[in-house]
Design a protein around this motif. Structure first.
Motif, PDB file in Angstrom:
ATOM      1  N   LYS A 273     -25.163 -17.896  21.961  1.00 22.82           N
ATOM      2  CA  LYS A 273     -24.529 -17.186  23.384  1.00 22.82           C
ATOM      3  C   LYS A 273     -23.655 -18.061  23.855  1.00 22.82           C
ATOM      4  O   LYS A 273     -22.449 -17.800  24.608  1.00 22.82           O
ATOM      5  CB  LYS A 273     -25.701 -17.030  24.430  1.00 22.82           C
ATOM      6  N   TYR A 274     -23.613 -19.351  23.840  1.00 24.46           N
ATOM      7  CA  TYR A 274     -22.696 -20.380  24.532  1.00 24.46           C
ATOM      8  C   TYR A 274     -21.331 -20.438  23.523  1.00 24.46           C
ATOM      9  O   TYR A 274     -20.307 -20.755  24.114  1.00 24.46           O
ATOM     10  CB  TYR A 274     -23.097 -21.584  24.481  1.00 24.46           C
ATOM     11  N   TYR A 276     -20.036 -17.389  22.773  1.00 20.76           N
ATOM     12  CA  TYR A 276     -19.233 -16.420  23.755  1.00 20.76           C
ATOM     13  C   TYR A 276     -19.060 -16.521  25.043  1.00 20.76           C
ATOM     14  O   TYR A 276     -17.877 -16.054  25.599  1.00 20.76           O
ATOM     15  CB  TYR A 276     -20.018 -15.154  23.580  1.00 20.76           C
TER      16      TYR A 276
END
Length: 605
Positions: A273-274, A276
């Protein structure tokens, strides 16, 4: 003379006959003064009739003092050229060959892993984002692998004092050897006080009330104590330090995988997620260029394994395996751990800013563990960072002292710089290193940050020039073999990356220098002279050394030694070439007869 386990012969040190005779006379006089065999001194009943305890103490003290006396190199023909004389001195240098296989293996794997990886990777992540982190470290890693392979081939062929520093003068030119040697000295004499201050700052993670000067003093004398025992003390200390670092990084890799999959106390599943949000890249292409330099700094010191060649018992057996370990060092300790860092810590985490380049609280390794809500473990990782910092400080003394001695051997510094005692310690080099180490007390000054920023600027690009020089030296070595009608069949170890790997190393080092030039001159859209010299001053220092040599030699210098004139024989430890070639063929045949998995293992380990 006795035969060692490695099959080589070692010479024991015997005292001169005159000294033995004087000891015999002195001992006879002591016996005559006793009076009779059975008499005992009434004032000291603890001693034997012959005063053996006192004699042993005197003998131990005398041996200790004599150990600091200079080891002589013997006569050298005064009619030899500058390069020929330097080659012979490098071959004869009386450094002790005390490093064992386990020492060299651990030095290759983890000797110089310090703040560059544990803390500097946070700066790189903040500058360019996780994608830039992986790309730059991968590209620099390929260059480092090619460089160490080239260094391994050279160091095994020429296990001489100064290693690649003395080979610069042999295969390229004395003027280039002069610049590189002095540049390398500057790098390591500055690293020691920097790392000692970093160690004192690391302590602030637990306690910031005690003055930094107190911690600096403790760490300074710890490094002094280790180096009293010469290369064996360095080897044993690095074996312990590197083992701790290796275990810690492997443990973090396992923990990082668990945390990313949601196995931590808090946070849940993270995944990618990091990548994105906030994103994979930061500051675009300029951010990528900025990460290049930080990545190079993180790998600095990888070439130290080459300096051990003259102090290794059997370099033909030990160094090839040690240079292969660098592959695992790059793959596991850098690529895998930094991939996990990019997954666990977002590049916009405010803690990545830190208070200094050595602030352990700004370490992404520590931040990742704290984000997971694990108590106690961040302190363990911080302790590992402290050990890593002290390890690099210890390596700095080893590198600086050997380089100072090499300067004298090549005629680039006063002769007394090459003083090596009977225990194989380059005393003047060690003394100079510790003298500059006293700069660590700037930690108690208000101008500490400014002073160390400019000290770092003096040697900031040193590793880039060193690696490029090693690769170019290897290219010149292969060229000299070809021109003189000789081949790699006379080499006991050849670089896995070959000469093309060294060409790639030269090209990539030039590209890194170009990227750093642009990034330093234009940190924003406008040129910044202060930022440029703070980051690119080392190149100016090299130009200064270049003109110093020109003036010293009154502009009568050779800029490139012709391949046909290169000395390919001085410094080789081979007495019977036919026997050596037979041994190599037998080793290859033995490996070829083994199963596939064994051949793969021997190729990479």
């Amino acid at each position: 003379m006795s035969k060692s386990k490695g099959g080589e012969y070692e010479l024991y040190d015997f005292e001169p006959i005159a000294e033995n005779e004087s000891k015999t006379i002195q001992y006879a006089e002591e016996i005559s003064n006793v009076g009779s065999v059975g008499s005992v001194d009434s004032k000291d009943n603890s001693k034997t009739p012959y005063g053996e305890d006192d004699s042993n103490k005197k003998s131990m003290w005398k041996n200790f003092i004599d150990g600091f006396k200079r080891m002589e190199l013997g006569d050298i023909d005064p009619n030899l050229s500058e390069v020929e004389r330097a080659n012979i001195i490098a071959e004869r240098a009386p450094l002790k060959r005390s490093l064992k296989n386990r020492h060299v293996q651990m030095i290759a794997i983890g000797s110089a892993i310090g703040t560059g990886l544990f803390v500097g990777s946070g700066t790189a992540l903040r500058t360019g984002g996780p994608a830039s982190l992986i790309i730059c470290y991968f590209l620099i890693g390929t260059m480092i692998f090619c460089t160490v392979q080239a260094l391994g081939e050279l160091a095994v062929a020429y296990p001489v004092a100064g290693s690649f520093l003395s080979l610069n003068s042999r295969f390229i030119s004395p003027i280039w050897g002069f610049c590189m040697a002095w540049n390398y000295v500057l790098q390591w004499i500055i690293v020691m006080p920097l790392e000692l201050v970093a160690a004192s700052l690391t302590i602030r993670y637990w306690n910031d009330e005690i003055n930094s000067a107190a911690w600096v003093t403790i760490f300074y004398f710890t490094i002094v104590f280790i180096n009293i025992f010469g290369v064996k003390g360095y080897g044993e200390a690095e074996f312990v330090f590197s083992t701790i670092k290796v275990v810690a990084i492997l443990g973090f890799i396992i923990l990082g995988i668990v945390l990313n999959c949601g196995g931590g106390p808090v946070g849940g599943y993270i995944g990618g997620k990091y990548w994105y949000n906030p994103g994979a890249f930061h500051h675009g292409f300029k951010g990528l260029c900025g990460v290049f330099v930080t990545a190079a700094f993180s790998f600095s010191g990888t070439e130290l394994v080459g300096l051990t060649s003259a102090e290794t018992a059997n370099p033909r057996k030990t160094l090839p395996s040690a240079t292969k370990q660098v592959f695992w060092r790059i793959t596991l300790f850098y690529m895998v751990s930094l991939t996990l860092i990019g997954l666990l810590v977002p590049y916009n985490d405010p803690r990545l800013m830190g208070n200094s380049s050595a602030d352990a609280a700004a370490s992404p390794f520590v931040i990742a563990i704290r984000n997971a809500g694990i108590k106690g473990l961040p302190s363990v990782m911080n302790a590992v960072i402290l050990i890593a910092v002290l390890s690099v400080a210890n390596s700095a003394v080893f590198a600086a002292s050997r380089t100072v001695a090499s300067l004298a051997d090549q005629g680039f510094a006063p002769k007394f710089f090459g003083y090596i005692d009977r225990k194989g310690r380059p005393l003047v080099g060690v003394g100079i290193s510790f003298a500059f180490g006293l700069l660590c007390y700037l930690a108690a000054s208000d101008k500490e940050a400014v002073a160390f920023a400019w000290m770092m600027a003096i040697s900031g690009l040193s590793s880039i020039f060193t690696w490029g020089s090693i690769c170019f030296t290897h290219v010149r070595f292969r060229r000299a073999l070809h021109v003189q009608g000789r081949g790699t069949n006379e080499l006991t170890f050849t670089a896995m990356s070959g000469v093309y790997g060294s060409i790639w190393g030269v090209i990539l080092n030039i590209l890194v220098l170009m990227a750093e030039f642009w990034y330093s001159l234009f940190p924003t859209n406008k040129p910044d002279a202060y930022n440029f010299f703070e980051n690119y001053l080392n190149a100016v220092v090299l130009v200064f050394f270049f003109f110093v040599y020109l003036i010293w030699k009154k502009f009568r210098v050779t800029f490139l030694i012709r391949a046909k004139d290169v000395d390919l024989d001085t410094g080789r430890r081979v007495e019977d070439w036919d026997l050596l070639k037979q041994e190599i063929e037998e080793e290859k045949a033995f490996i070829a007869s083994k199963p596939f998995y064994y051949r793969v293992y021997k190729m990479w380990c």
